[in-house]
Structures are given as C-alpha cells and as structure tokens.
Motif scaffolding. Structure first.
Motif, short mmCIF file in Angstrom:
data_model
loop_
_atom_site.label_atom_id
_atom_site.label_comp_id
_atom_site.label_asym_id
_atom_site.label_seq_id
_atom_site.Cartn_x
_atom_site.Cartn_y
_atom_site.Cartn_z
N ALA A 1 66.88 124.90 -2.83
CA ALA A 1 66.14 125.96 -3.53
C ALA A 1 65.13 126.66 -2.63
N PRO A 2 65.55 127.28 -1.51
CA PRO A 2 64.56 127.93 -0.65
C PRO A 2 63.88 129.13 -1.30
N ASP A 3 64.51 129.68 -2.32
CA ASP A 3 63.93 130.85 -2.98
C ASP A 3 63.29 130.50 -4.33
N TYR A 4 63.08 129.21 -4.57
CA TYR A 4 62.40 128.77 -5.78
C TYR A 4 61.03 129.43 -5.84
N LEU A 5 60.66 129.95 -6.98
CA LEU A 5 59.37 130.63 -7.12
C LEU A 5 58.38 129.78 -7.89
N GLY A 6 57.13 129.86 -7.49
CA GLY A 6 56.05 129.19 -8.18
C GLY A 6 54.77 129.97 -7.97
N ARG A 7 53.73 129.60 -8.69
CA ARG A 7 52.44 130.29 -8.56
C ARG A 7 51.43 129.38 -7.88
N ILE A 8 50.62 130.00 -7.03
CA ILE A 8 49.54 129.27 -6.38
C ILE A 8 48.48 128.99 -7.44
N PRO A 9 48.10 127.70 -7.61
CA PRO A 9 47.23 127.35 -8.73
C PRO A 9 45.76 127.71 -8.55
N ASP A 10 45.24 127.71 -7.32
CA ASP A 10 43.81 127.97 -7.15
C ASP A 10 43.54 128.56 -5.77
N GLY A 11 42.29 128.84 -5.51
CA GLY A 11 41.92 129.42 -4.23
C GLY A 11 41.96 130.93 -4.26
N PRO A 12 41.83 131.55 -3.10
CA PRO A 12 41.76 133.01 -3.05
C PRO A 12 43.05 133.70 -3.49
N MET A 13 44.17 132.99 -3.44
CA MET A 13 45.44 133.58 -3.84
C MET A 13 45.92 133.05 -5.20
N ALA A 14 45.02 132.54 -6.01
CA ALA A 14 45.37 131.96 -7.30
C ALA A 14 46.18 132.95 -8.13
#
Length: 85
Positions: free
Chosen positions: A35-48
């Motif tokens: 799954a190299p193209d699996y998508l997810g969201r960054i949970p915290d930090g400047p790119m949350a």
C-alpha cells in the motif's frame, strides 16, 4: 582515527549487523509494498490534518535520516578532525 578498544577485532559484529539490517528491510518491505499510496492524516503538529500517502511518509523519513547523518558527520569531524571518512 580513534577506535574503541572494545570493538577492536570484533569481526563477528559485521555479519550480525548485516543480518539485522536485512531483517529490518524485509519487515519494511512487508509493511510498505502492498500500500505505498495508502492515505492518512497527520494527527498533530504544524501539518495537523494534512492528508499524506505512505510513500510521502517514507520519503520524508529518508530525508530526515540523511539530514541527521549529516549533522552527526559534522560533529564527528569537529571532534576528530577527519573529513570525508
């Protein structure tokens, strides 16, 4: 070049290190290949909240690893004076 007296002559460490690196690489392949193209969201930090792919995360990790190796090399050069080693 200064070498630790504890490691001098420890040629047995090289094959063990190579085996450990190969095992880690196999685990990484097992996890990332399907799954190299699996998508997810960054949970915290400047790119949350930013959506990124597993491919993006892996490339980012390689970049960070290279950056920190460069920092360690600069520190080593400042300590022992050797360059390009």
């Amino acid at each position: 070049m200064v070498r630790s007296h504890r490691l001098r002559g420890r040629t047995d460490l090289v094959p063990a290190g190579v085996r450990a690196r190969r095992a880690a690489g196999a685990r990484q392949e097992h996890c990332a290949r399907p799954a190299p193209d699996y998508l997810g969201r960054i949970p915290d930090g400047p790119m949350a909240g930013v959506e990124v792919s597993l491919r993006w995360v892996l490339i980012h990790m390689v970049e960070e690893y290279a950056r920190h190796n460069s920092h360690a090399d600069i520190l080593r050069e400042s300590i022992d004076g050797m360059t390009g080693a």
